[in-house]
Design a protein around this motif. Sequence first.
Motif, PDB file in Angstrom:
ATOM      1  N   ALA A 189       0.828  -1.213   0.000  1.00 61.15           N
ATOM      2  CA  ALA A 189       0.000   0.000   0.000  1.00 61.15           C
ATOM      3  C   ALA A 189       0.858   1.257   0.000  1.00 61.15           C
ATOM      4  CB  ALA A 189      -0.933   0.000   1.211  1.00 61.15           C
ATOM      5  N   PHE A 190       2.011   1.191   0.684  1.00 62.53           N
ATOM      6  CA  PHE A 190       2.845   2.392   0.796  1.00 62.53           C
ATOM      7  C   PHE A 190       3.370   2.876  -0.555  1.00 62.53           C
ATOM      8  CE2 PHE A 190       6.586   4.977   1.725  1.00 62.53           C
ATOM      9  CZ  PHE A 190       6.044   5.853   2.656  1.00 62.53           C
ATOM     10  N   LEU A 191       3.408   1.973  -1.547  1.00 59.87           N
ATOM     11  CA  LEU A 191       3.865   2.367  -2.891  1.00 59.87           C
ATOM     12  C   LEU A 191       3.098   3.575  -3.415  1.00 59.87           C
ATOM     13  CD1 LEU A 191       4.236  -1.058  -4.746  1.00 59.87           C
ATOM     14  CD2 LEU A 191       6.060   0.506  -4.049  1.00 59.87           C
ATOM     15  N   ASN A 192       1.847   3.709  -2.976  1.00 61.44           N
ATOM     16  CA  ASN A 192       1.036   4.819  -3.476  1.00 61.44           C
ATOM     17  C   ASN A 192       1.467   6.173  -2.913  1.00 61.44           C
ATOM     18  OD1 ASN A 192      -1.056   5.898  -5.056  1.00 61.44           O
ATOM     19  ND2 ASN A 192      -2.449   5.881  -3.310  1.00 61.44           N
ATOM     20  N   VAL A 193       2.164   6.176  -1.759  1.00 60.09           N
ATOM     21  CA  VAL A 193       2.524   7.461  -1.147  1.00 60.09           C
ATOM     22  C   VAL A 193       3.454   8.292  -2.053  1.00 60.09           C
ATOM     23  CG1 VAL A 193       3.709   8.558   0.794  1.00 60.09           C
ATOM     24  CG2 VAL A 193       2.018   6.778   1.216  1.00 60.09           C
ATOM     25  N   PRO A 194       4.563   7.718  -2.553  1.00 65.22           N
ATOM     26  CA  PRO A 194       5.372   8.525  -3.489  1.00 65.22           C
ATOM     27  C   PRO A 194       4.611   8.890  -4.766  1.00 65.22           C
ATOM     28  CG  PRO A 194       6.288   6.302  -3.240  1.00 65.22           C
ATOM     29  CD  PRO A 194       5.239   6.465  -2.194  1.00 65.22           C
ATOM     30  N   ILE A 195       3.680   8.021  -5.187  1.00 67.21           N
ATOM     31  CA  ILE A 195       2.891   8.351  -6.381  1.00 67.21           C
ATOM     32  C   ILE A 195       2.050   9.604  -6.111  1.00 67.21           C
ATOM     33  CG2 ILE A 195       1.038   7.548  -7.928  1.00 67.21           C
ATOM     34  CD1 ILE A 195       2.094   4.720  -7.627  1.00 67.21           C
ATOM     35  N   VAL A 196       1.454   9.668  -4.898  1.00 65.40           N
ATOM     36  CA  VAL A 196       0.670  10.858  -4.537  1.00 65.40           C
ATOM     37  C   VAL A 196       1.569  12.089  -4.546  1.00 65.40           C
ATOM     38  CG1 VAL A 196      -0.603  12.009  -2.676  1.00 65.40           C
ATOM     39  CG2 VAL A 196      -1.045   9.612  -3.162  1.00 65.40           C
ATOM     40  N   HIS A 197       2.752  11.957  -3.909  1.00 68.73           N
ATOM     41  CA  HIS A 197       3.631  13.125  -3.823  1.00 68.73           C
ATOM     42  C   HIS A 197       4.078  13.621  -5.202  1.00 68.73           C
ATOM     43  CE1 HIS A 197       6.480  16.004  -2.289  1.00 68.73           C
ATOM     44  NE2 HIS A 197       7.378  15.513  -3.118  1.00 68.73           N
ATOM     45  N   PHE A 198       4.470  12.680  -6.072  1.00 64.95           N
ATOM     46  CA  PHE A 198       5.013  13.080  -7.373  1.00 64.95           C
ATOM     47  C   PHE A 198       3.941  13.309  -8.434  1.00 64.95           C
ATOM     48  CE2 PHE A 198       8.888  11.256  -5.481  1.00 64.95           C
ATOM     49  CZ  PHE A 198       9.735  12.313  -5.686  1.00 64.95           C
ATOM     50  N   SER A 199       2.673  13.005  -8.103  1.00 67.37           N
ATOM     51  CA  SER A 199       1.600  13.153  -9.096  1.00 67.37           C
ATOM     52  C   SER A 199       1.566  14.556  -9.697  1.00 67.37           C
ATOM     53  CB  SER A 199       0.251  12.830  -8.457  1.00 67.37           C
ATOM     54  OG  SER A 199       0.010  13.689  -7.369  1.00 67.37           O
ATOM     55  N   VAL A 200       1.887  15.558  -8.878  1.00 66.60           N
ATOM     56  CA  VAL A 200       1.819  16.938  -9.374  1.00 66.60           C
ATOM     57  C   VAL A 200       2.983  17.262 -10.312  1.00 66.60           C
ATOM     58  CG1 VAL A 200       0.431  17.965  -7.553  1.00 66.60           C
ATOM     59  CG2 VAL A 200       2.884  17.696  -7.200  1.00 66.60           C
ATOM     60  N   LEU A 201       4.022  16.400 -10.311  1.00 68.87           N
ATOM     61  CA  LEU A 201       5.161  16.631 -11.204  1.00 68.87           C
ATOM     62  C   LEU A 201       5.085  15.734 -12.436  1.00 68.87           C
ATOM     63  CD1 LEU A 201       7.934  16.804  -8.459  1.00 68.87           C
ATOM     64  CD2 LEU A 201       6.925  18.716  -9.686  1.00 68.87           C
ATOM     65  N   TRP A 202       4.534  14.526 -12.261  1.00 68.15           N
ATOM     66  CA  TRP A 202       4.501  13.561 -13.360  1.00 68.15           C
ATOM     67  C   TRP A 202       3.398  13.855 -14.361  1.00 68.15           C
ATOM     68  CZ3 TRP A 202       4.878   8.580  -9.880  1.00 68.15           C
ATOM     69  CH2 TRP A 202       6.196   8.445  -9.426  1.00 68.15           C
ATOM     70  N   TRP A 203       2.273  14.357 -13.855  1.00 70.82           N
ATOM     71  CA  TRP A 203       1.114  14.561 -14.731  1.00 70.82           C
ATOM     72  C   TRP A 203       0.633  15.998 -14.673  1.00 70.82           C
ATOM     73  CZ3 TRP A 203       0.197  10.324 -11.023  1.00 70.82           C
ATOM     74  CH2 TRP A 203       0.614   9.086 -11.515  1.00 70.82           C
ATOM     75  N   ARG A 204      -0.072  16.384 -15.719  1.00 67.57           N
ATOM     76  CA  ARG A 204      -0.711  17.698 -15.730  1.00 67.57           C
ATOM     77  C   ARG A 204      -1.900  17.668 -14.796  1.00 67.57           C
ATOM     78  NH1 ARG A 204      -1.220  18.629 -22.229  1.00 67.57           N
ATOM     79  NH2 ARG A 204       1.001  18.910 -22.647  1.00 67.57           N
ATOM     80  N   GLY A 205      -2.122  18.757 -14.089  1.00 68.52           N
ATOM     81  CA  GLY A 205      -3.262  18.770 -13.186  1.00 68.52           C
ATOM     82  C   GLY A 205      -3.634  20.166 -12.752  1.00 68.52           C
ATOM     83  N   LEU A 206      -4.612  20.199 -11.839  1.00 65.37           N
ATOM     84  CA  LEU A 206      -5.103  21.460 -11.304  1.00 65.37           C
ATOM     85  C   LEU A 206      -4.287  21.874 -10.077  1.00 65.37           C
ATOM     86  CD1 LEU A 206      -7.437  23.487 -11.672  1.00 65.37           C
ATOM     87  CD2 LEU A 206      -8.854  22.014 -10.255  1.00 65.37           C
ATOM     88  N   HIS A 207      -3.850  20.875  -9.322  1.00 62.94           N
ATOM     89  CA  HIS A 207      -3.109  21.123  -8.083  1.00 62.94           C
ATOM     90  C   HIS A 207      -1.713  21.649  -8.412  1.00 62.94           C
ATOM     91  CE1 HIS A 207      -1.210  20.376  -4.199  1.00 62.94           C
ATOM     92  NE2 HIS A 207      -2.405  20.154  -3.682  1.00 62.94           N
TER      93      HIS A 207
END
Lengths: 145, 223
Positions: free
Chosen positions: B148-166
């Motif tokens: 489950a912890f694998l998702n934590v870095p994904i959450v953190h880097f989501s704003v750098l890896w993908w385009r978004g509103l945040h």
Amino acid sequence: MRRPRIGTLVGLGLVAAAFLALVGISLTSALVYYVTPTELAAGRPAGGVRLYGVVEPESVRWDAPSSTLSFRVTDGTTTMAVVSRSLPTGLFRDGIGVVLAGRVTSVGEFAADEVLVKHSEVYEPLRPGQTLPPGLLDTIRQEAP
Amino acid sequence: MSRISPPGWLAGLALTVTILVGLFAVPADAAQGDVQRIMYVHVPSAWLAYLAFFVTLAAGLLFLRRQDLRFDRVAVASAEIGLVLTGLTIATGAIWGKATWGKWWDWDPRLTTTAILFVIYAGYLLLRQSIVDRRRRARLAAVFGTVAFLNVPIVHFSVLWWRGLHQPPTVIRPGDPTIDHLLLAELLASVASFTLVYLWVLRRRVDLEATRDAAELALEPAG
């Protein structure tokens, strides 16, 4: 009895990890939250799309009789005219990034159902005596007869 | 019914003071105004949720290695607190988003991955509920908590890896944080207060789990 069970669990864990990695990789290529004006001009998608651009300074117009907001967004290369009947938040102003949900009309304008305002990751304190920059509503009030 | 211990009072006092300072003493943000003050709750909630899930991961691995149920108690206690903090992150983020973006929720990558994080750890707690055997529960939970912890870095880097509103990270980024240092000091003080509260609640929750384990052991049929 205990050892093979732990082995099975670790195996299951690896499968789950691989699954997550796959999801991550597919998201990278498939998940495009918004397109830029340049990409939109090249692609011309038929349906609804999210468009990101910076509000071009001095392009914002408010037409009171039709309650329509119009402005232009740019990515530095391509500029696109936008019309919207939904009002953005007070953060909306010249030079700010916006995410628009809508579609391209037959006349080549972007009709936005939704104007979301992105805010930056930079935070500066309001100095004594300093006020917030005027938002859209202030502009509308000024232009009102 | 036990009384609140000095560390509990200290944590509560620290949190109260930092929230009051964040609301009234530090200046508002020059672009967003007063609504930016919600950052002093939103950001610590998110970071402490990351920390809580990391503790669940570490305690789970320690359990697998040492087979000592004390570690499993820490794992479950931390996961519960992490879930609450993730919920708080989503709630405060929605309020902040409504005021600045103009929308409570959108399927932006950061928001979506955070929602997934919430569901994963709700699943962790559900999994635990479904296993009767105490050691088997601890073992499966440890494996689940690790993956489950694998998702934590994904959450953190989501704003750098993908385009978004945040917006991208302000503090946890290469180089100087893009926040005025006075506001940063308040943010870090808030993180420290949240950490004290986290540690205190964790301690109490671990004690509760130990009591529960003792009761379970006493109720077990002999033989």
